[in-house]
Design a protein around this motif. Structure first.
Motif, PDB file in Angstrom:
ATOM      1  N   VAL A  14       0.845  -1.002   0.104  1.00  0.00           N
ATOM      2  CA  VAL A  14       0.149  -0.008  -0.054  1.00  0.00           C
ATOM      3  C   VAL A  14       0.836   1.148  -0.011  1.00  0.00           C
ATOM      4  N   ILE A  15       1.988   1.336   0.812  1.00  0.00           N
ATOM      5  CA  ILE A  15       2.822   2.300   0.702  1.00  0.00           C
ATOM      6  C   ILE A  15       3.582   2.748  -0.553  1.00  0.00           C
ATOM      7  N   GLU A  16       3.859   1.424  -1.376  1.00  0.00           N
ATOM      8  CA  GLU A  16       4.425   1.669  -2.321  1.00  0.00           C
ATOM      9  C   GLU A  16       3.673   2.162  -3.418  1.00  0.00           C
TER      10      GLU A  16
ATOM     11  N   VAL B 230      -8.561   3.901  -3.105  1.00  0.00           N
ATOM     12  CA  VAL B 230      -7.334   4.367  -3.198  1.00  0.00           C
ATOM     13  C   VAL B 230      -6.415   4.001  -1.870  1.00  0.00           C
ATOM     14  N   PRO B 231      -5.212   4.264  -1.743  1.00  0.00           N
ATOM     15  CA  PRO B 231      -4.387   3.899  -0.411  1.00  0.00           C
ATOM     16  C   PRO B 231      -4.800   4.736   0.705  1.00  0.00           C
ATOM     17  N   VAL B 232      -4.978   4.202   1.988  1.00  0.00           N
ATOM     18  CA  VAL B 232      -5.419   4.628   2.965  1.00  0.00           C
ATOM     19  C   VAL B 232      -4.230   4.619   3.976  1.00  0.00           C
ATOM     20  N   LEU B 233      -3.138   5.554   4.364  1.00  0.00           N
ATOM     21  CA  LEU B 233      -2.184   5.077   5.045  1.00  0.00           C
ATOM     22  C   LEU B 233      -2.372   5.706   6.748  1.00  0.00           C
TER      23      LEU B 233
ATOM     24  N   PHE C 125       2.646   7.361   6.566  1.00  0.00           N
ATOM     25  CA  PHE C 125       2.713   8.445   5.818  1.00  0.00           C
ATOM     26  C   PHE C 125       4.210   8.747   5.992  1.00  0.00           C
ATOM     27  N   GLU C 126       4.615   8.624   7.312  1.00  0.00           N
ATOM     28  CA  GLU C 126       6.041   8.901   7.779  1.00  0.00           C
ATOM     29  C   GLU C 126       7.238   8.206   6.909  1.00  0.00           C
TER      30      GLU C 126
END
Length: 316
Positions: free
Chosen positions: A214-216, A289-292, A297-298
């Motif tokens: 998800v981060i990528e 969509v991605p939810v971080l 997010f950091e």
């Protein structure tokens, strides 16, 4: 069998002398509210029921107090004091399950014990049984967000950390809380179902692989919506303002309910969730969509390394 003890509820509120009462419960208990309302009306009270979704004590229906003298909130322990809110947690009866399945999984000797509010009051009984098998169980004391010793929430794992143990036994059903406890502590976590006696070793790697993906995926986003909850126990606007500083393309989005349609309509290619921490982990498959989480997010912004990944918690 009703989980709400009507006679005890009536006895508790009688000394408060309310005329109008509001009732709130999570989805699994909502069907019991009409019968309770009928019993309260028979006692002379005016009653309204909050029909909105309820996800925890962080989600109090305080708007009902415009129409009622008190709000009775069922199913959860309090996260905050309110002079007009009465909390009625639901605690399930406990019979010590067979430990035959869990004993072979425990390395010991020190075992941290945790559970949700439904089963946390039963942890001392479980501890006594484990002592008979030569283990040294540890139950962490209560905290401001978790008033029952050993209690964990989906937004805080202090009870797991405070055991100081590298092996934790979770009494309960489901895998979200034990997985969260494993990530939060780095400890080895075993689950024990209080109804069936089934036991298992928790695997955190699968969730971490999903979150890495998800981060990528979020790296292609050209702007970010930072979600701030309007719910009384989830509002972390100060954290959101700190996250704004990590990327100038970020904007705060104030929401009461975080739903896929709302996120789709707003049109951000990525969101950062400062509301309930479970949203990012439990509901990602539903979101367009991605939810971080804030720690994710950091990582995306280079402020934190992946090796320093941590689960999001509400600590205040």
């Amino acid at each position: 069998m009703s989980l709400i003890r009507t006679s005890e509820v009536i006895e508790r509120i009688r000394s408060l002398h309310p005329k109008r009462i509001a009732l709130q419960a999570p989805e699994g208990l909502k069907r019991e509210l009409p019968a309770l309302a009928e019993a309260l009306r028979a006692e002379g009270y005016s009653v309204i029921i909050s029909g909105d979704p309820c996800y925890g004590a962080c989600d109090l229906a305080l708007d009902t107090l415009d129409y009622a003298d008190i709000l009775i909130h069922f199913g959860h322990t309090p996260l905050m004091d309110h002079p007009r809110v009465i909390f009625e947690p639901i605690q399930l009866p406990y019979e010590t399950p067979s430990l035959d399945n869990v004993i072979p999984l425990l390395k010991g000797p020190v075992i941290g014990l945790i559970s949700t509010i439904q089963h946390a009051p039963s942890l001392p009984q479980l501890a006594e049984e484990l002592r008979k098998h030569g283990f040294q169980p540890v139950i962490a004391p209560s905290s401001p967000r978790t008033p029952c010793p050993g209690q964990v929430l989906g937004c805080t794992y202090a009870a797991a950390r405070d055991t100081g143990s590298q092996e934790i036994l979770y009494l309960g059903t489901g895998v979200f809380h034990p997985i969260g406890s494993g990530i939060a502590t780095g400890a080895r976590v075993i689950t024990l179902d209080p109804f069936t006696g089934e036991a298992g070793l928790v695997e955190t790697d699968r969730l971490l692989r999903r979150r890495f993906a998800v981060i990528e995926k979020a790296r292609s986003a050209d702007r970010f919506g930072i979600i701030v909850s309007q719910k009384c126990g989830q509002n972390r606007v100060k954290l959101a303002e700190e996250l704004l500083l990590l990327d100038p393309r970020s904007v705060i989005v104030l929401l009461r309910e975080v739903t896929p349609d709302q996120l789709l309509n707003l049109g951000f290619p990525c969101y950062v969730n400062t509301a309930c921490p479970r949203l990012s982990l439990d509901d990602q498959i539903r979101f367009p969509v991605p939810v971080l989480s804030p720690p994710e997010f950091e990582i995306l912004c280079g402020r934190r390394h992946w090796d320093d990944y941590t689960i999001d918690e509400i600590r205040s």
